[in-house]
Design a protein around this motif. Structure first.
Motif, short mmCIF file in Angstrom:
data_model
loop_
_atom_site.label_atom_id
_atom_site.label_comp_id
_atom_site.label_asym_id
_atom_site.label_seq_id
_atom_site.Cartn_x
_atom_site.Cartn_y
_atom_site.Cartn_z
N GLU A 2 2.56 -0.51 17.01
CA GLU A 2 2.24 1.01 16.85
C GLU A 2 1.96 1.04 15.11
OE1 GLU A 2 4.09 5.29 16.92
OE2 GLU A 2 3.43 3.67 18.35
N SER A 3 1.35 2.46 15.34
CA SER A 3 0.50 1.65 13.62
C SER A 3 1.22 3.28 12.74
CB SER A 3 -1.06 1.51 13.97
OG SER A 3 -2.05 2.77 14.27
N SER A 4 0.80 3.25 11.49
CA SER A 4 0.82 4.65 10.87
C SER A 4 0.02 4.73 9.87
CB SER A 4 2.81 4.09 10.06
OG SER A 4 2.69 5.92 10.14
N SER A 5 -0.77 5.14 9.05
CA SER A 5 -1.73 6.04 8.27
C SER A 5 -0.32 5.25 7.18
CB SER A 5 -2.04 7.04 8.14
OG SER A 5 -1.21 8.29 8.26
N VAL A 6 -1.38 4.52 5.52
CA VAL A 6 -0.18 4.20 4.82
C VAL A 6 -1.49 4.40 3.25
CG1 VAL A 6 -0.17 2.05 5.29
CG2 VAL A 6 1.46 2.03 3.83
N PHE A 7 -0.60 4.84 2.04
CA PHE A 7 -1.39 4.02 0.99
C PHE A 7 -0.83 2.80 0.92
CE2 PHE A 7 -2.92 8.59 0.05
CZ PHE A 7 -4.25 8.27 -0.53
N PHE A 8 -1.50 1.76 0.67
CA PHE A 8 -1.54 0.98 -0.07
C PHE A 8 -1.05 0.68 -2.02
CE2 PHE A 8 -2.25 -0.43 4.01
CZ PHE A 8 -1.33 -1.58 4.60
N TYR A 9 -0.40 -0.02 -2.33
CA TYR A 9 -0.76 0.16 -3.71
C TYR A 9 -0.09 -1.01 -4.79
CZ TYR A 9 4.03 0.93 -5.38
OH TYR A 9 5.46 0.48 -5.67
N ASN A 10 -0.79 -1.47 -6.10
CA ASN A 10 -1.03 -2.97 -6.51
C ASN A 10 0.56 -2.87 -7.93
OD1 ASN A 10 -0.35 -4.67 -8.76
ND2 ASN A 10 -2.61 -4.91 -8.60
N GLU A 11 2.06 -3.36 -6.66
CA GLU A 11 2.51 -2.73 -7.09
C GLU A 11 3.00 -3.08 -8.50
OE1 GLU A 11 7.02 -2.60 -5.45
OE2 GLU A 11 6.51 -4.48 -5.16
N THR A 12 2.46 -4.59 -8.96
CA THR A 12 2.77 -5.20 -10.37
C THR A 12 1.97 -4.30 -11.02
OG1 THR A 12 2.75 -7.37 -8.52
CG2 THR A 12 2.12 -7.30 -11.28
N LEU A 13 0.56 -3.60 -10.91
CA LEU A 13 0.16 -2.92 -11.98
C LEU A 13 0.29 -1.59 -11.98
CD1 LEU A 13 -1.84 -2.52 -13.61
CD2 LEU A 13 -3.23 -1.68 -11.45
N PHE A 14 1.30 -1.54 -11.21
CA PHE A 14 2.02 -0.15 -11.18
C PHE A 14 3.40 -0.04 -12.57
CE2 PHE A 14 -0.23 2.24 -8.79
CZ PHE A 14 0.16 3.55 -8.21
N LYS A 15 3.42 -1.77 -12.71
CA LYS A 15 4.66 -1.69 -13.08
C LYS A 15 4.72 -2.05 -14.65
CE LYS A 15 7.80 -3.12 -10.26
NZ LYS A 15 8.85 -4.56 -9.22
N LYS A 16 3.03 -3.18 -14.80
CA LYS A 16 2.23 -3.11 -16.05
C LYS A 16 2.58 -1.12 -16.47
CE LYS A 16 -1.62 -5.32 -17.65
NZ LYS A 16 -2.49 -5.89 -17.46
N LEU A 17 2.03 -0.79 -16.00
CA LEU A 17 1.25 0.83 -17.25
C LEU A 17 2.37 1.60 -16.82
CD1 LEU A 17 -2.01 0.89 -15.26
CD2 LEU A 17 -1.85 -0.14 -17.15
N GLY A 18 3.47 1.12 -16.40
CA GLY A 18 4.39 2.03 -16.76
C GLY A 18 4.89 3.64 -15.69
N LEU A 19 4.14 2.88 -14.26
CA LEU A 19 4.00 4.37 -13.28
C LEU A 19 4.87 4.39 -12.37
CD1 LEU A 19 -0.49 3.87 -12.74
CD2 LEU A 19 0.88 5.59 -14.69
N SER A 20 5.53 5.12 -11.90
CA SER A 20 5.91 5.65 -10.65
C SER A 20 5.41 5.59 -9.50
CB SER A 20 6.98 6.61 -10.75
OG SER A 20 6.61 7.51 -11.27
N VAL A 21 6.07 5.50 -8.86
CA VAL A 21 5.19 5.87 -7.38
C VAL A 21 4.90 7.24 -6.88
CG1 VAL A 21 4.78 5.24 -4.43
CG2 VAL A 21 6.04 3.73 -6.60
#
Length: 468
Positions: A155-174
């Motif tokens: 069973e599949s679902s559409s999704v955004f994958f993101y670079n969690e490590t980069l987001f944390k480094k840049l101080g970004l929230s999901v």
């Protein structure tokens, strides 16, 4: 959408060319009888489908074939060839050539298959074991209350994958909203060398995913019902909700989140760019997660749903998805083969055998409920937060020509200076053309004659052994 099979992978070689030999009669006795199968001499079933996702899956199918032969004394040979989009043509060519096909793969093309009278109505054939499938998976292959395919996939679902490590480094929230995603993208572009979003748009089947996720919201979470109205002629693709969805998709290019380089990047290229940290986010489907893991990225992977593009109270993000594939029986199967073909469908979807196949695909949600789910760290999040909200892919409802028109419309509003209103009208015009030139009717089954039903209904319904 049908996903895993679209990815360029290690394709299994065709086990054999289709042959004309059949099961030479035989029947399946009730579960209390022994032996369960009484095939004729040299019994052989022939299966047709697209190339398997990887060599491990191909090997698992061979093991299942061997298991079936050991238990029911009937061999199974398969022709795995090309992508799922080519299966209808292969099936039609086999039929015209008088070649036997006892089992075929099925997916997005289910509506077209049924409309052409190419599939057997499985409703009575699978009734004794239909409860083994995960909730909602059989519905994707059900038209007008009749089952035309049984899911054997993830069973599949559409999704955004993101670079969690980069987001944390840049101080970004999901990002939960589109405005937040635009902000994140601007920070990513100014403080890193990564592009915000990568998309495998060279594989044009990916583009409708954007529309589906946006339309789920602009329609007030009624996209399935509204699409049915559109196909029945009671609503236009040029409705305000549809035009707004196209505008919301276009904004991803207008605001620099997507670039025209996506037109030259296929899904494999998008995965490579994301893994190599050339892009901070990638829009795809859950089927891509095992491939991302196999590439051993040097960062943590996170997931989030399509951002909210509306401010309407009560409206929520609604991914699209479905089982990636199913098995069906062609309507032109030799009558003598039907009992063993029906038994094979039961056998291959029994938890022990289905587990051998699905286990090679690392399933987040397997279509056979008793098969173990993936152990991926993100599996729980996907199962609990994504899949309960997931609705069916709209291109499983649209006729193929309309799907192509939607693909062109999305590219048009993103990169070819086409207005959303113009793009919406082009899709509506395509459906109008189908109605005028091909007598398109979404509810065609309601108008089938007794003779048409007789060609797809099994008679008599064989008795099979149900295990597990």
């Amino acid at each position: 959408m049908h996903r895993a099979q679209r990815i360029t992978a290690v394709a299994a070689a065709a086990c054999t060319a289709l042959a004309v030999a059949a099961c030479s009669g035989g029947s399946i006795a009730p579960a209390s009888a022994a032996p369960a199968a009484k095939p004729g001499p040299n019994c052989k079933l022939h299966m047709l489908g697209e190339a398997r996702a990887n060599q491990a899956e191909a090997n698992a199918w061979q093991q299942v074939f061997a298991d079936f032969k050991a238990k029911y004394h009937c061999s199974v040979t398969a022709t795995w060839q090309g992508q799922f989009t080519g299966v209808p043509q292969l099936l039609n060519e086999a039929h015209l050539a008088g070649q036997t096909v006892d089992i075929t793969t099925d997916s997005t093309e289910n509506w077209d298959f049924v409309k052409a009278g190419s599939l057997m109505d499985l409703t009575k054939l699978v009734s004794s074991y239909a409860s083994r499938f995960s909730p909602g998976t059989v519905a994707r292959f059900t038209l007008d209350g009749h089952i035309w395919g049984i899911p054997l996939s993830v069973e599949s679902s559409s999704v955004f994958f993101y670079n969690e490590t980069l987001f944390k480094k840049l101080g970004l929230s999901v990002p939960q909203t589109y405005a937040q995603m635009v902000h994140d993208a601007s920070v990513i572009k100014s403080k890193s060398s990564a592009q915000p979003v990568v998309e495998g748009g060279k594989d044009t089947w990916e583009w409708p995913m954007w529309y589906m996720n946006a339309f789920a919201q602009t329609s007030g979470n009624k996209s399935i019902a509204d699409t049915t109205q559109f196909l029945n002629g009671k609503q236009q693709f040029t409705s305000p909700a549809s035009v707004q969805a196209l505008q919301d998709v276009a904004n991803f290019a207008r605001n620099g989140l997507l670039t025209s380089s996506s037109l030259a990047t296929d899904e494999n290229g998008a995965i490579a760019a994301f893994v190599q940290q050339k892009a901070a986010m990638m829009f795809d489907g859950t089927w891509a997660l095992p491939l991302l893991r196999a590439a051993n990225p040097k960062f943590n992977i996170g997931v989030f749903t399509f951002p909210l593009v509306v401010n309407t109270p009560g409206v929520f993000a609604q991914p699209s998805g479905a089982p990636e594939g199913a098995l069906s029986i062609p309507s032109f199967i030799p009558k003598a083969d039907l009992p063993l073909a029906d038994q094979f469908l039961e056998f291959v979807t029994s938890p022990p055998e289905a587990g051998k196949i699905l286990g090679t695909l690392d399933p987040v949600v397997p279509s056979v409920a008793a098969v173990p789910s993936a152990s991926d760290p993100l599996a729980t999040t996907l199962r609990q937060d994504f899949l309960p909200k997931t609705i069916g892919w709209l291109d499983w409802m649209w006729p193929s020509d309309v799907t192509t028109s939607v693909e062109n419309a999305i590219e048009g509003v993103l990169f070819n200076h086409q207005t959303p209103a113009q793009a919406a009208q082009s899709v509506q015009s395509q459906l109008n053309t189908l109605r005028q030139q091909q007598n398109y009717n979404y509810d065609f089954l309601a108008k089938w004659s007794k003779s048409q039903w007789a060609q797809v209904e099994p008679s008599p319904v064989p008795k099979i052994q149900v295990t597990g």
